[in-house]
Design a protein around this motif. Structure first.
Motif, short mmCIF file in Angstrom:
data_model
loop_
_atom_site.label_atom_id
_atom_site.label_comp_id
_atom_site.label_asym_id
_atom_site.label_seq_id
_atom_site.Cartn_x
_atom_site.Cartn_y
_atom_site.Cartn_z
N PRO A 1 0.66 -1.29 -0.03
CA PRO A 1 0.08 -0.07 0.03
C PRO A 1 0.80 1.26 0.09
CG PRO A 1 -0.03 -0.97 2.25
CD PRO A 1 0.81 -2.04 1.28
N MET A 2 0.25 2.17 -0.53
CA MET A 2 0.95 3.63 -0.50
C MET A 2 -0.16 4.80 -0.36
SD MET A 2 1.96 4.52 -4.18
CE MET A 2 2.20 3.18 -5.38
N VAL A 3 0.36 5.87 0.23
CA VAL A 3 -0.33 6.95 0.20
C VAL A 3 -0.21 8.08 -0.70
CG1 VAL A 3 -1.35 8.91 1.98
CG2 VAL A 3 -0.92 6.56 2.59
N LEU A 4 -0.75 8.74 -1.71
CA LEU A 4 -0.55 9.78 -2.72
C LEU A 4 -1.20 11.00 -2.30
CD1 LEU A 4 -1.44 7.61 -5.63
CD2 LEU A 4 0.95 7.93 -5.04
N ALA A 5 -0.70 12.01 -2.60
CA ALA A 5 -1.11 13.30 -2.25
C ALA A 5 -1.47 13.94 -3.55
CB ALA A 5 -0.16 14.16 -1.46
N ALA A 6 -2.65 14.44 -3.64
CA ALA A 6 -3.22 15.15 -5.00
C ALA A 6 -2.32 16.47 -4.63
CB ALA A 6 -4.61 15.35 -4.96
N SER A 7 -2.08 17.24 -5.74
CA SER A 7 -1.61 18.72 -5.83
C SER A 7 -2.61 19.65 -5.27
CB SER A 7 -0.97 19.01 -7.01
OG SER A 7 -2.16 19.05 -8.11
N ARG A 8 -2.29 20.85 -4.69
CA ARG A 8 -2.84 22.03 -4.43
C ARG A 8 -3.78 22.28 -5.51
NH1 ARG A 8 -5.27 22.77 0.46
NH2 ARG A 8 -3.09 22.35 1.19
N VAL A 9 -3.05 22.26 -6.83
CA VAL A 9 -3.80 22.75 -8.00
C VAL A 9 -4.92 21.63 -8.33
CG1 VAL A 9 -3.32 23.18 -10.59
CG2 VAL A 9 -1.87 24.06 -8.84
N LEU A 10 -4.59 20.51 -8.51
CA LEU A 10 -5.83 19.38 -8.68
C LEU A 10 -6.92 19.75 -7.59
CD1 LEU A 10 -7.13 17.36 -10.13
CD2 LEU A 10 -5.97 15.61 -8.80
N GLN A 11 -6.42 19.76 -6.36
CA GLN A 11 -7.41 19.81 -5.36
C GLN A 11 -8.45 21.13 -5.44
OE1 GLN A 11 -6.05 19.17 -1.26
NE2 GLN A 11 -6.90 21.22 -0.59
N ASP A 12 -7.83 22.24 -5.69
CA ASP A 12 -8.72 23.30 -6.09
C ASP A 12 -9.40 23.25 -7.33
OD1 ASP A 12 -7.65 24.26 -3.80
OD2 ASP A 12 -6.14 25.79 -4.77
N ALA A 13 -8.76 22.65 -8.34
CA ALA A 13 -9.56 22.69 -9.72
C ALA A 13 -10.92 21.85 -9.38
CB ALA A 13 -8.66 22.14 -10.76
N LEU A 14 -10.71 20.59 -8.82
CA LEU A 14 -11.65 19.84 -8.29
C LEU A 14 -12.70 20.51 -7.44
CD1 LEU A 14 -9.89 16.24 -7.59
CD2 LEU A 14 -11.73 16.90 -9.51
N ALA A 15 -12.33 21.10 -6.48
CA ALA A 15 -13.56 21.82 -5.74
C ALA A 15 -14.23 23.02 -6.31
CB ALA A 15 -12.52 22.57 -4.43
#
Length: 146
Positions: free
Chosen positions: A75-89
């Motif tokens: 298993p691993m944990v990935l972080a979405a970029s702040r840019v993606l996070q904001d674009a999705l929101a």
């Protein structure tokens, strides 16, 4: 292809990394999906939403690996970029439908079949999770993969 995919919000990379062995269920509310390549999906979503090329995002080491096994297995944990996070929101429902249609086309070009309704539901659910970050005391969007 990832078998179990869980998107969740954590306050920081350290808290997100702490769930790598057993998943986020006990520590954080999560969205559960399965059977698609989540690393490619995250890159494709950001590429479609922002206009950055897939190659540019790969070269930028997106998505960031917050925790994972050194040998690439487990298993691993990935972080979405702040840019993606904001674009999705910021994306409204019609925009998310359009992104999901392009995502399905990208996967089809790679030989993967992704149901359009499922793709839209995944994107809408993850976007809702990204929107919830603004209603909480902050945090970031992560993905646990096993």
């Amino acid at each position: 292809m990832s078998i179990i995919i869980k998107f969740f919000v954590a306050p920081d990379d350290e808290a997100a990394a702490a769930v790598v062995d057993h998943g986020p269920d006990e520590a954080f509310e999560s969205l559960v999906f399965g059977n698609f390549d989540v690393e490619e999906a995250i890159i494709e979503w950001e590429s479609i939403l922002t206009g950055r090329s897939f190659e540019e995002l790969v070269d930028a080491d997106e998505p960031a690996v917050v925790a994972g096994p050194g040998d690439g297995e487990g298993p691993m944990v990935l972080a979405a970029s702040r840019v993606l996070q904001d674009a999705l929101a910021a994306a409204d429902a019609p925009r998310l439908v359009g992104v999901s249609e392009l995502w399905v086309q990208e996967r089809a070009a790679g030989g993967e079949v992704l149901d359009p309704e499922v793709a839209t539901r995944i994107l809408c659910d993850v976007a809702e999770l990204a929107r919830s970050i603004g209603m909480q005391d902050g945090g970031s969007l992560y993905c646990w993969v096993a």
